[in-house]
Design an enzyme around this catalytic site. Structure first.
Site, short mmCIF file in Angstrom:
data_model
loop_
_atom_site.label_atom_id
_atom_site.label_comp_id
_atom_site.label_asym_id
_atom_site.label_seq_id
_atom_site.Cartn_x
_atom_site.Cartn_y
_atom_site.Cartn_z
N SER A 150 0.81 -1.28 -0.48
CA SER A 150 -0.38 0.00 -0.08
C SER A 150 0.74 1.63 -0.45
O SER A 150 0.44 3.06 -0.09
CB SER A 150 -0.71 0.17 1.30
N LYS A 190 1.03 3.81 6.91
CA LYS A 190 -0.25 5.24 6.07
C LYS A 190 0.75 6.54 6.53
O LYS A 190 1.14 6.62 6.53
CB LYS A 190 -1.34 5.18 6.40
#
Length: 210
Positions: free
Chosen positions: A128, A166
């Site tokens: 990701s 993230k």
């Protein structure tokens, strides 16, 4: 004949009196005899308790973070020195680097981990964050003492009991977890979510890719 005597004033607060203010808290615990004997042998019982608690917390953090991949404490990494050439290296004409007199030793761990006691190495699983240069299988160094990353930094975030890598971004007072891969969605953080920032990525370690 009545003699007037000066009446002394007792009580009231005296400057510098009493215990100094502190943010510490006193606990009283009961221990089995064999543990009490170990505690009694310690030169500083306070430091002994602190060290035991911090080790227990670190072990718990490592177990939880393993949902992201393998976890290593930076403080457990052995010291390592490598020759360092303080020159500007460009992708142009060759520069001779075979003269050891021009090099100096650097401590690799101190360079990568300014705060080794609060740093962890985590082997990442997932893709990701590939546009941030983080690929599955990479090692990232995470500084747990930095829990206020800016929007350009990558953070380890705890979100509803799970850990994820993230960027944390705020827009109009709303928090978002933002991936660095268009195939993954942004995650909105609501009031019902349990959320915290565990630490900030300081370095990424991976092999050169073709």
């Amino acid at each position: 004949m009545t003699e007037n005597k000066e009446k002394k004033q007792w009580g009231g607060r005296r400057e510098g009196a009493g215990r100094p203010s502190t943010d510490s808290k006193l606990y009283s615990v009961r221990m089995p005899r064999y543990i009490a004997d170990i505690i009694d042998r310690q030169e500083s019982k306070t430091d002994f308790f602190k060290n035991c608690i911090m080790r227990a917390l670190s072990t718990d953090c490592e177990n939880v973070l393993k949902t992201m991949g393998k976890v290593y404490k930076a403080a457990d990494v052995k010291d390592m020195k490598l020759p360092f050439f303080d020159i500007s290296l460009v992708a142009g004409f060759p520069i001779p680097l075979d003269n050891d007199e021009r090099s100096q030793d650097i401590e690799l761990l101190k360079m990568l981990c300014p705060n080794p006691e609060s740093s962890y190495l985590i082997r990442v699983e997932g893709s990701s964050m590939i546009d941030a240069g983080i690929y599955s299988g990479d090692l990232v160094i995470v500084d747990k003492s930095n829990r206020n990353p800016d929007e350009s930094e990558v953070a380890v975030c705890e979100f509803n009991g799970e850990y994820t890598l993230k960027r944390f971004v705020k827009r109009d007072g709303q928090g978002w977890l933002v991936p660095a891969n268009p195939e993954f969605p942004k995650i909105k953080i609501t009031e019902d979510d349990e959320f915290s920032i565990w630490g900030t990525v300081t370095y990424i370690i991976h092999r050169p890719r073709n």
